[in-house]
Design an enzyme around this catalytic site. Structure first.
Site, PDB file in Angstrom:
ATOM      1  N   PRO A  93       0.813  -1.220   0.000  1.00 62.34           N
ATOM      2  CA  PRO A  93       0.000   0.000   0.000  1.00 62.34           C
ATOM      3  C   PRO A  93       0.845   1.268   0.000  1.00 62.34           C
ATOM      4  O   PRO A  93       0.364   2.352  -0.277  1.00 62.34           O
ATOM      5  CB  PRO A  93      -0.817  -0.113   1.293  1.00 62.34           C
ATOM      6  CG  PRO A  93      -0.814  -1.554   1.628  1.00 62.34           C
ATOM      7  CD  PRO A  93       0.506  -2.084   1.153  1.00 62.34           C
ATOM      8  N   GLU A 120       3.077  -8.450   8.071  1.00 67.17           N
ATOM      9  CA  GLU A 120       2.989  -6.979   8.062  1.00 67.17           C
ATOM     10  C   GLU A 120       3.861  -6.371   6.971  1.00 67.17           C
ATOM     11  O   GLU A 120       3.859  -5.166   6.774  1.00 67.17           O
ATOM     12  CB  GLU A 120       3.440  -6.440   9.425  1.00 67.17           C
ATOM     13  CG  GLU A 120       2.552  -6.864  10.591  1.00 67.17           C
ATOM     14  CD  GLU A 120       1.090  -6.550  10.325  1.00 67.17           C
ATOM     15  OE1 GLU A 120       0.269  -7.487  10.355  1.00 67.17           O
ATOM     16  OE2 GLU A 120       0.781  -5.378  10.050  1.00 67.17           O
ATOM     17  N   ARG A 158      -1.713  -8.443 -20.885  1.00 62.32           N
ATOM     18  CA  ARG A 158      -2.640  -8.067 -21.965  1.00 62.32           C
ATOM     19  C   ARG A 158      -1.995  -7.145 -22.984  1.00 62.32           C
ATOM     20  O   ARG A 158      -2.467  -7.004 -24.107  1.00 62.32           O
ATOM     21  CB  ARG A 158      -3.873  -7.377 -21.366  1.00 62.32           C
ATOM     22  CG  ARG A 158      -4.711  -8.271 -20.471  1.00 62.32           C
ATOM     23  CD  ARG A 158      -5.839  -7.471 -19.821  1.00 62.32           C
ATOM     24  NE  ARG A 158      -6.750  -6.936 -20.839  1.00 62.32           N
ATOM     25  CZ  ARG A 158      -7.707  -7.652 -21.434  1.00 62.32           C
ATOM     26  NH1 ARG A 158      -7.860  -8.922 -21.132  1.00 62.32           N
ATOM     27  NH2 ARG A 158      -8.490  -7.113 -22.339  1.00 62.32           N
ATOM     28  N   ASP A 173      -9.675  -1.483 -24.799  1.00 60.63           N
ATOM     29  CA  ASP A 173      -9.931  -1.547 -23.362  1.00 60.63           C
ATOM     30  C   ASP A 173      -9.996  -0.135 -22.811  1.00 60.63           C
ATOM     31  O   ASP A 173      -9.237   0.728 -23.220  1.00 60.63           O
ATOM     32  CB  ASP A 173      -8.769  -2.280 -22.663  1.00 60.63           C
ATOM     33  CG  ASP A 173      -9.096  -3.740 -22.474  1.00 60.63           C
ATOM     34  OD1 ASP A 173      -8.319  -4.434 -21.796  1.00 60.63           O
ATOM     35  OD2 ASP A 173     -10.130  -4.170 -23.018  1.00 60.63           O
TER      36      ASP A 173
END
Ligand SMILES: Nc1nonc1C(=O)NC1CCNCC1
Length: 250
Positions: A93, A120, A158, A173
């Site tokens: 994150p 963690e 992709r 897309d």
């Protein structure tokens, strides 16, 4: 494209490699995926792969020596397989938010080693010394880095030439042109009284293309105006967006 994955749960990636676009890409050897599990480098009786954090606090961290051994082995193999030094990616994150532009950069960055954290996270000194780029798939906390790694690999795959068949195109897309996707429709022509837009039944391909661009521009304006900030629209796009806004004025 060569991708090495460092993960305590390599079997999770079967979801990616056993079927679908990435599965076919691996089968067609457009992508090479190899795995290194830090647990394979554990030397103690319990095959430990986690360790306690200095300073105390809840949770554990990935054990430094087994993690680094796996990263080094993956990096070595990348160079052997491709002749290139890989970019080592860590999913967390705390990383740069992954978007299509970032995916395009990673897909063209040569071989990748993707490190999927557990617990963690990992020791900051490993981030400093062994990780080249830290990426996040979003502002939420998951149980492991494997799902983020699969998101990254799928999105990058992709964009590799020859991976997508003729039936689906990465070019159309959404986010490939920085806009949200237009609405899509398939049979039947009416669902609970809701009709397919006439233009899509017209066979007029120029009109259909125009309608789809207008819908993409309009939906982006409605739902993600941030994507239009700093974007220069050409005359046609301005015209289409203005038409959409007029048609949807409250
Ligand atoms: N969001 C995320 N984007 O990339 N990784 C993310 C993530 O939540 N990782 C977990 C963080 C807590 N430790 C286990 C891994």
């Amino acid at each position: 494209m060569w991708i090495g994955v460092v993960s305590l749960f390599p079997e999770m990636f079967d979801a990616l490699t056993q079927q679908g676009v990435v599965g076919r890409a691996v089968e067609k050897q457009r992508i090479a995926l190899e795995f290194w599990n830090p647990r394979d480098y554990a030397t103690d009786r319990h095959r430990s792969v986690d360790d306690r954090p200095y300073g105390g606090g809840p949770g554990m961290l990935m054990k430094v020596d087994t993690l680094r051994s796996a990263i080094f082995a993956a990096r070595e193999r990348a160079q052997q397989a491709t002749g290139l030094v890989p970019t080592v990616i860590y999913l967390s994150p705390q990383g740069r938010k992954l978007d299509q532009q970032g995916v395009q950069a990673l897909a063209s960055a040569g071989p990748l080693v993707v490190v999927a954290g557990r617990y963690e996270g990992i020791d900051e000194r490993v981030v400093e010394s062994d990780i080249d780029e830290e990426w996040s798939i979003g502002d939420y906390v998951l149980s492991g880095g494997e799902l983020p790694a699969m998101v990254l690999i799928d999105a990058a795959a992709r964009l590799i030439p020859g991976v997508l068949g003729h039936q689906d195109s990465a070019v159309e897309d959404s986010f490939n042109d920085g806009l949200l996707d237009c609405p899509h429709y398939t049979r039947p022509e009416v669902i609970d009284g809701r009709q397919v837009p006439e233009v899509l039944l017209s066979g007029n391909h120029a009109a259909i293309k125009r309608w789809r661009l207008k819908q993409s521009l309009g939906r982006t304006w409605q739902r993600r105006p941030d994507l239009l900030e700093g974007r220069t629209l050409d005359a046609e796009q301005h015209k289409l967006l203005n038409e959409f806004i007029e048609e949807h004025a409250l």
